[in-house]
Write a protein that holds these residues in place. Structure first.
Motif, PDB file in Angstrom:
ATOM      1  N   UNK A  46       0.831  -1.212   0.000  1.00 21.60           N
ATOM      2  CA  UNK A  46       0.000   0.000   0.000  1.00 21.60           C
ATOM      3  C   UNK A  46       0.861   1.256   0.000  1.00 21.60           C
ATOM      4  N   UNK A  47       1.982   1.210   0.735  1.00 17.46           N
ATOM      5  CA  UNK A  47       2.882   2.359   0.764  1.00 17.46           C
ATOM      6  C   UNK A  47       3.478   2.613  -0.619  1.00 17.46           C
ATOM      7  N   UNK A  48       3.789   1.556  -1.343  1.00 13.94           N
ATOM      8  CA  UNK A  48       4.322   1.704  -2.698  1.00 13.94           C
ATOM      9  C   UNK A  48       3.248   2.248  -3.639  1.00 13.94           C
ATOM     10  N   UNK A  49       2.015   1.753  -3.504  1.00 10.88           N
ATOM     11  CA  UNK A  49       0.905   2.272  -4.314  1.00 10.88           C
ATOM     12  C   UNK A  49       0.701   3.748  -4.030  1.00 10.88           C
ATOM     13  N   UNK A  50       0.732   4.110  -2.758  1.00  7.80           N
ATOM     14  CA  UNK A  50       0.549   5.505  -2.355  1.00  7.80           C
ATOM     15  C   UNK A  50       1.601   6.402  -2.995  1.00  7.80           C
ATOM     16  N   UNK A  51       2.850   5.974  -2.936  1.00  6.88           N
ATOM     17  CA  UNK A  51       3.937   6.770  -3.500  1.00  6.88           C
ATOM     18  C   UNK A  51       3.775   6.936  -5.012  1.00  6.88           C
ATOM     19  N   UNK A  52       3.367   5.859  -5.692  1.00  6.72           N
ATOM     20  CA  UNK A  52       3.171   5.921  -7.139  1.00  6.72           C
ATOM     21  C   UNK A  52       1.988   6.811  -7.510  1.00  6.72           C
ATOM     22  N   UNK A  53       0.888   6.719  -6.745  1.00  8.30           N
ATOM     23  CA  UNK A  53      -0.284   7.544  -7.029  1.00  8.30           C
ATOM     24  C   UNK A  53       0.030   9.032  -6.883  1.00  8.30           C
ATOM     25  N   UNK A  54       0.750   9.361  -5.833  1.00 13.84           N
ATOM     26  CA  UNK A  54       1.115  10.769  -5.614  1.00 13.84           C
ATOM     27  C   UNK A  54       1.964  11.290  -6.766  1.00 13.84           C
ATOM     28  N   UNK A  55       2.856  10.454  -7.279  1.00  9.15           N
ATOM     29  CA  UNK A  55       3.688  10.851  -8.419  1.00  9.15           C
ATOM     30  C   UNK A  55       2.853  11.085  -9.670  1.00  9.15           C
ATOM     31  N   UNK A  56       1.641  10.488  -9.697  1.00  9.47           N
ATOM     32  CA  UNK A  56       0.731  10.641 -10.835  1.00  9.47           C
ATOM     33  C   UNK A  56      -0.356  11.682 -10.545  1.00  9.47           C
ATOM     34  N   UNK A  57      -0.097  12.561  -9.573  1.00 14.42           N
ATOM     35  CA  UNK A  57      -1.002  13.669  -9.217  1.00 14.42           C
ATOM     36  C   UNK A  57      -2.327  13.198  -8.616  1.00 14.42           C
ATOM     37  N   UNK A  58      -2.304  12.047  -7.968  1.00  8.97           N
ATOM     38  CA  UNK A  58      -3.444  11.548  -7.198  1.00  8.97           C
ATOM     39  C   UNK A  58      -3.160  11.865  -5.731  1.00  8.97           C
ATOM     40  N   UNK A  59      -4.168  12.185  -4.913  1.00  5.34           N
ATOM     41  CA  UNK A  59      -3.913  12.507  -3.503  1.00  5.34           C
ATOM     42  C   UNK A  59      -3.320  11.374  -2.683  1.00  5.34           C
ATOM     43  N   UNK A  60      -3.413  10.138  -3.191  1.00  2.00           N
ATOM     44  CA  UNK A  60      -2.822   9.015  -2.473  1.00  2.00           C
ATOM     45  C   UNK A  60      -3.771   8.366  -1.484  1.00  2.00           C
ATOM     46  N   UNK A  61      -3.187   7.711  -0.474  1.00  2.00           N
ATOM     47  CA  UNK A  61      -3.946   6.903   0.476  1.00  2.00           C
ATOM     48  C   UNK A  61      -3.716   7.359   1.909  1.00  2.00           C
ATOM     49  N   UNK A  62      -4.706   7.116   2.761  1.00  2.00           N
ATOM     50  CA  UNK A  62      -4.579   7.317   4.205  1.00  2.00           C
ATOM     51  C   UNK A  62      -4.992   6.014   4.865  1.00  2.00           C
ATOM     52  N   UNK A  63      -4.019   5.311   5.466  1.00  2.00           N
ATOM     53  CA  UNK A  63      -4.249   3.961   5.974  1.00  2.00           C
ATOM     54  C   UNK A  63      -4.294   3.933   7.493  1.00  2.00           C
ATOM     55  N   UNK A  64      -5.272   3.189   8.022  1.00  2.00           N
ATOM     56  CA  UNK A  64      -5.341   2.860   9.442  1.00  2.00           C
ATOM     57  C   UNK A  64      -5.143   1.356   9.555  1.00  2.00           C
ATOM     58  N   UNK A  65      -4.134   0.934  10.320  1.00  2.00           N
ATOM     59  CA  UNK A  65      -3.812  -0.478  10.488  1.00  2.00           C
ATOM     60  C   UNK A  65      -4.302  -0.963  11.847  1.00  2.00           C
ATOM     61  N   UNK A  66      -5.165  -1.997  11.836  1.00  2.00           N
ATOM     62  CA  UNK A  66      -5.761  -2.535  13.061  1.00  2.00           C
ATOM     63  C   UNK A  66      -5.122  -3.875  13.426  1.00  2.00           C
ATOM     64  N   UNK A  67      -4.638  -3.984  14.657  1.00  2.00           N
ATOM     65  CA  UNK A  67      -4.192  -5.265  15.201  1.00  2.00           C
ATOM     66  C   UNK A  67      -3.882  -5.090  16.680  1.00  2.00           C
ATOM     67  N   UNK A  68      -4.432  -5.979  17.510  1.00  2.00           N
ATOM     68  CA  UNK A  68      -4.201  -5.870  18.947  1.00  2.00           C
ATOM     69  C   UNK A  68      -3.158  -6.864  19.448  1.00  2.00           C
ATOM     70  N   UNK A  69      -2.494  -7.574  18.517  1.00  2.00           N
ATOM     71  CA  UNK A  69      -1.451  -8.531  18.894  1.00  2.00           C
ATOM     72  C   UNK A  69      -0.084  -7.860  19.005  1.00  2.00           C
ATOM     73  N   UNK A  70       0.796  -8.505  19.763  1.00  2.43           N
ATOM     74  CA  UNK A  70       2.167  -8.028  19.901  1.00  2.43           C
ATOM     75  C   UNK A  70       3.123  -8.985  19.195  1.00  2.43           C
ATOM     76  N   UNK A  71       4.289  -8.472  18.840  1.00  3.68           N
ATOM     77  CA  UNK A  71       5.283  -9.260  18.104  1.00  3.68           C
ATOM     78  C   UNK A  71       5.896 -10.316  19.027  1.00  3.68           C
ATOM     79  N   UNK A  72       5.898 -11.574  18.565  1.00  2.00           N
ATOM     80  CA  UNK A  72       6.518 -12.679  19.295  1.00  2.00           C
ATOM     81  C   UNK A  72       7.520 -13.379  18.379  1.00  2.00           C
ATOM     82  N   UNK A  73       8.372 -14.201  18.961  1.00  2.00           N
ATOM     83  CA  UNK A  73       9.434 -14.853  18.191  1.00  2.00           C
ATOM     84  C   UNK A  73       8.925 -15.690  17.014  1.00  2.00           C
TER      85      UNK A  73
END
Length: 273
Positions: A46-73
């Motif tokens: 999504x970050x790559x899509x956002x960067x490409x869209x902005x380069x094409x004069x599109x406003x891009x994306x605003x992302x909210x990422x949901x997850x209540x888990x923590x990083x484990x091994x």
């Protein structure tokens, strides 16, 4: 002598993307639900899509990422986390990294996206992307999005599309759905389809059958790799991101998803119908 009847040629079914996504005034709001194997990969896409869209004069994306888990091994290697991020919320670790790398101002939500959360917060977005690992979570998301079908009016973040990712050890699928009907233009060349069904409606029986899949937590990376192939999530994320890129760049869809078998290196498109 009577003239032979002309056989009426069946028009190809397509979906014309809502123009709000193609020429918006503000960044497109996206809720990405799940920051695990697929979600962590999808966020980078999504970050790559956002960067490409902005380069094409599109406003891009605003992302909210949901997850209540923590990083484990067991999350290391198969998911995009490092040992320095152990103990952090997955959503926070990923969003901080993406914001620093791409210069975005995306948001991390350390809560579960469910009915309780949405009853308190107006948690709607133009596009919802679900990367969850249980059938119950998928049906709950469907129930939440279903309530937006009956809401009328044009406002920023009006829910329009739902992209769902699902996978087993070395197979998976991505299905794009509309949240309600998207008005379609008339066409003599194609048959525009205004409603793309939810994955929970179209493949309900298959989802229920898969409910018995072993979802017990992995105790180690080796255990996690025994349950899911190392590259199934990243392959799904990249192919799904390619479909989303078509949404923004082409504005017309002949396919609304696909089925992937990574073991046999086969991909079967899911046609608009």
């Amino acid at each position: 002598m009577s003239k032979p009847k002309k056989i009426k040629q069946q028009l190809t079914a397509v979906h014309i993307v809502e123009k709000e996504l193609l020429q918006p005034y503000n960044p497109i709001l996206i809720n990405l639900i799940g920051a695990g194997g697929t979600g962590s990969q999808m966020l980078t896409a999504l970050a790559r899509i956002n960067q490409a869209l902005i380069a094409l004069n599109h406003p891009g994306l605003m992302v909210h990422l949901f997850d209540d888990d923590k990083v484990e091994r067991p999350n290391l290697a198969r998911q995009l986390f490092t040992t320095a991020e152990l103990g952090l919320y997955k959503s926070v670790a990923l969003i901080n990294r993406v914001n620093r790398f791409f210069g975005t101002n995306w948001k991390a939500e350390t809560e579960r996206y469910d009915r309780n959360y949405c009853a308190i917060n107006r948690a709607f977005a133009t596009i919802t992307i679900s990367c969850v690992d249980t059938v119950d979570a998928r049906f709950e998301i469907a129930g939440i999005l279903d309530t937006y079908k009956i809401q009328s009016g044009n406002y920023r973040g009006r829910p329009l599309y739902w992209m769902d990712f699902g996978n087993s050890k070395d197979t998976g699928q991505v299905v794009l759905s509309t949240i309600g009907k998207i008005p379609q233009p008339t066409s003599k060349k194609y048959q525009p389809i205004e409603n793309l069904p939810f994955v929970t409606e179209e493949f309900k029986e298959l989802l229920i059958q898969s409910e018995n899949t072993d979802n017990t937590p992995s105790c180690s990376l080796a255990d996690a790799l025994a349950k899911q192939d190392l590259f199934i999530n990243s392959t799904l994320a990249n192919l799904g991101a390619s479909l989303l890129w078509q949404v923004f760049r082409e504005g017309i869809l002949f396919n609304r998803g696909f089925f992937l078998n990574l073991k046999d290196f086969r991909t079967q498109p899911l046609k608009v119908a």
